[in-house]
Write an enzyme that holds these catalytic residues in place. Structure first.
Site, PDB file in Angstrom:
ATOM      1  N   LYS A   1       0.811  -1.223   0.000  1.00  0.00           N
ATOM      2  CA  LYS A   1       0.000   0.000   0.000  1.00  0.00           C
ATOM      3  C   LYS A   1       0.843   1.272   0.000  1.00  0.00           C
ATOM      4  O   LYS A   1       0.386   2.319  -0.464  1.00  0.00           O
ATOM      5  CB  LYS A   1      -0.931   0.007   1.221  1.00  0.00           C
ATOM      6  CG  LYS A   1      -1.848  -1.209   1.325  1.00  0.00           C
ATOM      7  CD  LYS A   1      -2.758  -1.344   0.127  1.00  0.00           C
ATOM      8  CE  LYS A   1      -3.726  -2.513   0.292  1.00  0.00           C
ATOM      9  NZ  LYS A   1      -4.591  -2.687  -0.901  1.00  0.00           N
TER      10      LYS A   1
ATOM     11  N   LYS B   1       1.111   5.289  -4.954  1.00  0.00           N
ATOM     12  CA  LYS B   1       1.694   3.979  -5.248  1.00  0.00           C
ATOM     13  C   LYS B   1       2.451   4.025  -6.562  1.00  0.00           C
ATOM     14  O   LYS B   1       3.551   3.478  -6.685  1.00  0.00           O
ATOM     15  CB  LYS B   1       0.595   2.913  -5.301  1.00  0.00           C
ATOM     16  CG  LYS B   1      -0.246   2.758  -4.041  1.00  0.00           C
ATOM     17  CD  LYS B   1      -1.242   1.618  -4.207  1.00  0.00           C
ATOM     18  CE  LYS B   1      -2.219   1.531  -3.043  1.00  0.00           C
ATOM     19  NZ  LYS B   1      -3.252   2.576  -3.087  1.00  0.00           N
TER      20      LYS B   1
ATOM     21  N   GLU C   1      -6.374  -1.996 -10.513  1.00  0.00           N
ATOM     22  CA  GLU C   1      -7.386  -1.767 -11.544  1.00  0.00           C
ATOM     23  C   GLU C   1      -8.035  -0.398 -11.385  1.00  0.00           C
ATOM     24  O   GLU C   1      -8.754   0.046 -12.288  1.00  0.00           O
ATOM     25  CB  GLU C   1      -8.473  -2.841 -11.463  1.00  0.00           C
ATOM     26  CG  GLU C   1      -8.043  -4.219 -11.917  1.00  0.00           C
ATOM     27  CD  GLU C   1      -9.200  -5.201 -11.910  1.00  0.00           C
ATOM     28  OE1 GLU C   1      -9.343  -5.935 -12.908  1.00  0.00           O
ATOM     29  OE2 GLU C   1      -9.964  -5.229 -10.918  1.00  0.00           O
TER      30      GLU C   1
END
Length: 217
Positions: A14, A74, A165
């Site tokens: 994360k 990220k 996604e």
């Protein structure tokens, strides 16, 4: 550690450490994982964008704005980001390219073996192109096989990763002019090393029990 231990210990990162960079050897190993992933009838309906510079990662991050903004760090803080692209069609010219590559690589001992491969691949590709009319979905399934190969393989190399996604594929496709090249973006996978601030690194994994999952006969 064996590969089953890697499967148990890998997790979705994360928070990445922005100071960490993959070595050239690690990058080459990642490329090998991507190249040699399995796919149905060796269709390989994929292309990969490997973003390693700040500029390139910023281009990928343009697709993580607004409702996907939580994924931007990220992308920006990872060492490398892989954009998995799926072909938009699987036409006869591409099937011929596959066959020529296989012949060059010594896959066929006889002309009959070559013809058998061509016939077998056409059988399944035509099924998805003409009968089921789900060729795009079928090709994306192959891309997701590759994502799985990368995630597990990266863990054996000591590399952290997360599949994403949550991004605007239309924005990313436009940024890299993918439609003109015959591709569309499907998944983003940042790679690197987790930060000490990554809460998910400290949490136990949760999966269904073996009794729930497996029926053995």
């Amino acid at each position: 550690m064996n590969i089953a231990d890697n499967a148990k210990n890998r997790y979705s990162t994360k928070v990445f450490d922005p100071s960490f960079k993959l070595s050239s050897q690690q990058v080459n190993a990642i490329k090998t994982l991507l190249r040699f992933s399995p796919s149905s009838v060796n269709s390989q309906p994929w292309h990969f964008i490997i973003a390693s510079t700040d500029e390139a990662k910023q281009r990928v991050a343009t697709a993580t704005q607004d409702r996907y903004s939580f994924n931007a760090p990220k992308v920006l803080n990872a060492s490398h980001v892989i954009v998995f692209c799926t072909r938009t069609e699987i036409d006869d010219n591409y099937l011929q390219l596959l066959l020529e590559n296989e012949e060059k690589d010594g896959r066929f001992a006889t002309p009959d073996a070559k013809q058998g491969q061509q016939n077998g691949r056409h059988y399944f590709v035509d099924m998805h192109r003409s009968d089921l009319k789900d060729a795009q979905h079928w090709m994306e399934k192959q891309v997701y096989l590759n994502v799985g190969t990368l995630l597990l393989g990266a863990s054996t190399l000591g590399i952290d990763a997360v599949p994403i996604e949550g991004f605007d594929s239309a924005v990313l496709d436009k940024e890299f002019n993918l439609a003109a090249q015959g591709y569309r973006s499907s998944v983003i996978v940042p790679l690197g090393k987790h930060s000490e601030q990554d809460f998910n690194a400290k949490l136990p994994k949760s999966r269904h029990s073996s009794d729930y999952l497996f029926s053995e006969c």
